[in-house]
Design an enzyme around this catalytic site. Structure first.
Site, PDB file in Angstrom:
ATOM      1  N   ILE A  11       0.844  -1.207   0.000  1.00  0.00           N
ATOM      2  CA  ILE A  11       0.000   0.000   0.000  1.00  0.00           C
ATOM      3  C   ILE A  11       0.877   1.254   0.000  1.00  0.00           C
ATOM      4  O   ILE A  11       0.614   2.219  -0.727  1.00  0.00           O
ATOM      5  CB  ILE A  11      -0.981  -0.030   1.186  1.00  0.00           C
ATOM      6  CG1 ILE A  11      -1.836  -1.308   1.101  1.00  0.00           C
ATOM      7  CG2 ILE A  11      -1.890   1.207   1.178  1.00  0.00           C
ATOM      8  CD1 ILE A  11      -2.698  -1.577   2.309  1.00  0.00           C
ATOM      9  N   ASN A  31      12.908  -0.573   5.906  1.00  0.00           N
ATOM     10  CA  ASN A  31      14.051  -1.456   6.177  1.00  0.00           C
ATOM     11  C   ASN A  31      14.124  -2.614   5.180  1.00  0.00           C
ATOM     12  O   ASN A  31      14.991  -3.480   5.303  1.00  0.00           O
ATOM     13  CB  ASN A  31      14.019  -1.982   7.621  1.00  0.00           C
ATOM     14  CG  ASN A  31      12.824  -2.876   7.895  1.00  0.00           C
ATOM     15  OD1 ASN A  31      12.087  -3.228   6.978  1.00  0.00           O
ATOM     16  ND2 ASN A  31      12.631  -3.247   9.139  1.00  0.00           N
ATOM     17  N   PHE A  72       3.091   3.295   7.252  1.00  0.00           N
ATOM     18  CA  PHE A  72       2.646   1.991   6.751  1.00  0.00           C
ATOM     19  C   PHE A  72       3.499   0.841   7.289  1.00  0.00           C
ATOM     20  O   PHE A  72       3.084  -0.307   7.214  1.00  0.00           O
ATOM     21  CB  PHE A  72       2.754   1.953   5.216  1.00  0.00           C
ATOM     22  CG  PHE A  72       1.877   2.941   4.516  1.00  0.00           C
ATOM     23  CD1 PHE A  72       0.560   2.634   4.236  1.00  0.00           C
ATOM     24  CD2 PHE A  72       2.360   4.187   4.145  1.00  0.00           C
ATOM     25  CE1 PHE A  72      -0.261   3.536   3.592  1.00  0.00           C
ATOM     26  CE2 PHE A  72       1.546   5.106   3.501  1.00  0.00           C
ATOM     27  CZ  PHE A  72       0.239   4.782   3.227  1.00  0.00           C
ATOM     28  N   ALA A  73       4.727   1.164   7.732  1.00  0.00           N
ATOM     29  CA  ALA A  73       5.674   0.089   8.078  1.00  0.00           C
ATOM     30  C   ALA A  73       5.134  -0.730   9.252  1.00  0.00           C
ATOM     31  O   ALA A  73       5.031  -0.228  10.363  1.00  0.00           O
ATOM     32  CB  ALA A  73       7.028   0.697   8.441  1.00  0.00           C
ATOM     33  N   TYR A 140      -2.305  -9.491  15.692  1.00  0.00           N
ATOM     34  CA  TYR A 140      -2.197  -8.404  14.706  1.00  0.00           C
ATOM     35  C   TYR A 140      -3.211  -7.306  15.027  1.00  0.00           C
ATOM     36  O   TYR A 140      -2.860  -6.123  15.154  1.00  0.00           O
ATOM     37  CB  TYR A 140      -2.419  -8.962  13.293  1.00  0.00           C
ATOM     38  CG  TYR A 140      -2.608  -7.895  12.246  1.00  0.00           C
ATOM     39  CD1 TYR A 140      -1.656  -6.894  12.071  1.00  0.00           C
ATOM     40  CD2 TYR A 140      -3.745  -7.876  11.435  1.00  0.00           C
ATOM     41  CE1 TYR A 140      -1.830  -5.900  11.122  1.00  0.00           C
ATOM     42  CE2 TYR A 140      -3.929  -6.896  10.480  1.00  0.00           C
ATOM     43  CZ  TYR A 140      -2.967  -5.906  10.335  1.00  0.00           C
ATOM     44  OH  TYR A 140      -3.147  -4.918   9.395  1.00  0.00           O
ATOM     45  N   PHE A 168     -10.068  -2.513   5.259  1.00  0.00           N
ATOM     46  CA  PHE A 168     -10.603  -3.858   5.138  1.00  0.00           C
ATOM     47  C   PHE A 168      -9.616  -4.604   4.213  1.00  0.00           C
ATOM     48  O   PHE A 168      -8.428  -4.443   4.385  1.00  0.00           O
ATOM     49  CB  PHE A 168     -12.077  -3.801   4.731  1.00  0.00           C
ATOM     50  CG  PHE A 168     -12.930  -3.465   5.973  1.00  0.00           C
ATOM     51  CD1 PHE A 168     -12.764  -2.250   6.628  1.00  0.00           C
ATOM     52  CD2 PHE A 168     -13.794  -4.392   6.530  1.00  0.00           C
ATOM     53  CE1 PHE A 168     -13.447  -1.966   7.817  1.00  0.00           C
ATOM     54  CE2 PHE A 168     -14.491  -4.109   7.710  1.00  0.00           C
ATOM     55  CZ  PHE A 168     -14.315  -2.908   8.351  1.00  0.00           C
ATOM     56  N   ARG A 220     -15.235 -11.378   3.154  1.00  0.00           N
ATOM     57  CA  ARG A 220     -14.405 -10.190   3.364  1.00  0.00           C
ATOM     58  C   ARG A 220     -14.843  -9.083   2.413  1.00  0.00           C
ATOM     59  O   ARG A 220     -15.452  -9.340   1.371  1.00  0.00           O
ATOM     60  CB  ARG A 220     -12.921 -10.502   3.079  1.00  0.00           C
ATOM     61  CG  ARG A 220     -12.288 -11.490   4.052  1.00  0.00           C
ATOM     62  CD  ARG A 220     -12.026 -10.854   5.403  1.00  0.00           C
ATOM     63  NE  ARG A 220     -11.412 -11.776   6.336  1.00  0.00           N
ATOM     64  CZ  ARG A 220     -12.063 -12.660   7.099  1.00  0.00           C
ATOM     65  NH1 ARG A 220     -13.390 -12.744   7.007  1.00  0.00           N
ATOM     66  NH2 ARG A 220     -11.424 -13.423   7.944  1.00  0.00           N
ATOM     67  N   GLY A 284      -7.424 -17.399  14.025  1.00  0.00           N
ATOM     68  CA  GLY A 284      -7.509 -15.938  14.061  1.00  0.00           C
ATOM     69  C   GLY A 284      -8.432 -15.334  13.025  1.00  0.00           C
ATOM     70  O   GLY A 284      -8.637 -14.126  13.003  1.00  0.00           O
TER      71      GLY A 284
HETATM   72  N1  UDP Z   1      -7.758 -17.505   2.466  1.00  0.00           N
HETATM   73  C1  UDP Z   1      -7.848 -18.788   1.924  1.00  0.00           C
HETATM   74  N2  UDP Z   1      -6.783 -19.276   1.214  1.00  0.00           N
HETATM   75  C2  UDP Z   1      -5.634 -18.547   1.022  1.00  0.00           C
HETATM   76  C3  UDP Z   1      -5.563 -17.244   1.575  1.00  0.00           C
HETATM   77  C4  UDP Z   1      -6.634 -16.765   2.293  1.00  0.00           C
HETATM   78  O1  UDP Z   1      -8.862 -19.474   2.075  1.00  0.00           O
HETATM   79  O2  UDP Z   1      -4.698 -19.051   0.368  1.00  0.00           O
HETATM   80  C5  UDP Z   1      -8.907 -16.968   3.213  1.00  0.00           C
HETATM   81  C6  UDP Z   1      -8.583 -16.541   4.629  1.00  0.00           C
HETATM   82  O3  UDP Z   1      -8.707 -17.628   5.528  1.00  0.00           O
HETATM   83  C7  UDP Z   1      -9.629 -15.450   4.863  1.00  0.00           C
HETATM   84  C8  UDP Z   1      -9.784 -14.792   3.479  1.00  0.00           C
HETATM   85  O4  UDP Z   1      -9.299 -15.777   2.543  1.00  0.00           O
HETATM   86  O5  UDP Z   1     -10.859 -16.009   5.215  1.00  0.00           O
HETATM   87  C9  UDP Z   1      -8.993 -13.528   3.305  1.00  0.00           C
HETATM   88  O6  UDP Z   1      -7.674 -13.771   3.756  1.00  0.00           O
HETATM   89  P1  UDP Z   1      -6.462 -12.803   3.457  1.00  0.00           P
HETATM   90  O7  UDP Z   1      -5.234 -13.458   4.036  1.00  0.00           O
HETATM   91  O8  UDP Z   1      -6.427 -12.447   2.017  1.00  0.00           O
HETATM   92  O9  UDP Z   1      -6.797 -11.468   4.251  1.00  0.00           O
HETATM   93  P2  UDP Z   1      -7.159 -11.216   5.801  1.00  0.00           P
HETATM   94  O10 UDP Z   1      -8.661 -11.206   5.858  1.00  0.00           O
HETATM   95  O11 UDP Z   1      -6.530 -12.281   6.635  1.00  0.00           O
HETATM   96  O12 UDP Z   1      -6.575  -9.863   6.059  1.00  0.00           O
END
Ligand code: UDP
Length: 327
Positions: A11, A31, A72-73, A140, A168, A220, A284
């Protein structure tokens, strides 16, 4: 001059480019632990260094007339934060606190902070507004919420103004396909699907298909990186024009897509068929995260203009032009 920390990242590199296009002078501090030097716009000044190094920060603030910092880092992977929480608390909380300290002591009063929808945890509401309770369910999200708390306390005690932008799911790439998303290892959904469709990986793993959602996979809100970029520029202009403020804004499209729907969209754009392998849930992960972005629309006049289709299409252009990322 604007200091962009993490300007070599996904980003940060998009925002750096747009800032310069709009006439701002930019210095990038990175870095290169996860970012790529070739992602940094050549017109920016680049300083290789760590945000946790007070001397580096103090020197930068002394050397340049920095009006604002865009920060952003950070580390930003939910799964990794569960495996290695101390890395997240050190990089995202400890080092950011040092950045804020250095800003306050060097009289740099304006900060745009990259926050996340992960601070909301597993909300009961379908559509997330900024006011709902913050109950992050992974390190996180907790690390980002800690900084939001630190910022809100600092606003009361010091001359620091900030806008926290709660992203998001960032997606897509620069329209020319010049810069895009390249993480190692890649864990994000859209790049993983596209890599698979390019033949780099045998199948796409779907983490959990037993969630309480219509098709059982997580939902999402995918927001194009160019829409995020525009929000940053608007926020910066607002921050620079106001005396002292501390605001938080969600940045999303307001529409959720399941993992299966995203796979379907990638298949449609690329005209290729994905091989899906169902895997256990990823620790998570909340089932549904969809934004209300009414607050920033009403207060700053930001409107997202790109759809999921645009995100997938531009990401695909980036993958076609850079099958091995920035390598
Ligand atoms: N996801 C998945 N397979 C992958 C990567 C992500 O099923 O190879 C799922 C992940 O479990 C979540 C959604 O896709 O439900 C979005 O994950 P991503 O890591 O892209 O973003 P996050 O929501 O964690 O920031």
């Amino acid at each position: 001059m604007i200091l962009v920390t993490g300007g070599a990242g996904y980003i940060g590199s998009h925002v750096t480019r747009e800032l310069i296009n709009q006439g701002y002078e930019v210095i990038v501090l990175d870095n290169l632990s996860t970012g790529h030097q070739s992602a940094i716009d050549r017109r920016a000044v680049f300083k290789l260094g760590d945000i946790g190094d007070r001397q580096t920060l103090d020197d930068l603030f002394n050397q340049y007339d920095i009006k604002a910092v865009m920060h952003f880092a950070a580390n930003c992977l939910v799964g990794e934060s569960v495996q290695n929480p101390l890395k997240y608390y050190d990089n995202n909380v400890g080092k950011t606190t040092r950045l804020i300290q250095s800003m306050v002591e060097n009289n740099v009063k304006k900060l745009i902070f990259s926050s996340t929808c992960a601070i909301y945890g597993n909300p009961e509401q379908d559509i997330i507004t900024e006011q709902i309770p913050k109950k992050p369910i992974n390190p996180y999200g907790r690390s980002k919420l800690m900084i939001e708390t630190i910022l809100s306390d600092t606003l009361k005690s010091d001359e620091l103004s900030y806008i926290s932008l709660r992203y998001f799911n960032a997606a897509g790439a620069y329209p020319s396909g010049e810069i895009g998303e390249d993480h190692d290892p890649e864990t994000h959904l859209i790049p993983n699907i596209l890599k698979h469709l390019q033949g780099a990986v045998e199948n796409i793993e779907v983490f959990g298909n037993d969630y309480d959602t219509p098709d059982g996979t997580c939902i999402r809100d995918y927001i194009h990186v160019q829409d995020l970029t525009n929000a940053h520029i608007l926020a910066l202009k607002h921050l620079l024009s106001q005396p002292k403020i501390g605001f938080q804004y969600n940045l999303g499209n307001g529409k959720g897509y399941s993992v299966k729907e995203v796979i379907g969209e990638c298949e449609r754009i690329t005209n290729k068929k994905a091989k899906v392998r169902y895997a256990p849930r990823r620790p998570g992960d909340p089932p549904v995260l969809v934004a209300s972005s009414s607050k920033i629309k009403n207060e700053l006049g930001w409107f997202p203009v790109y759809t999921l289709t645009d995100s997938v299409r531009s990401a695909w252009q980036w993958h076609i032009k850079h099958p091995h990322g920035y390598q």
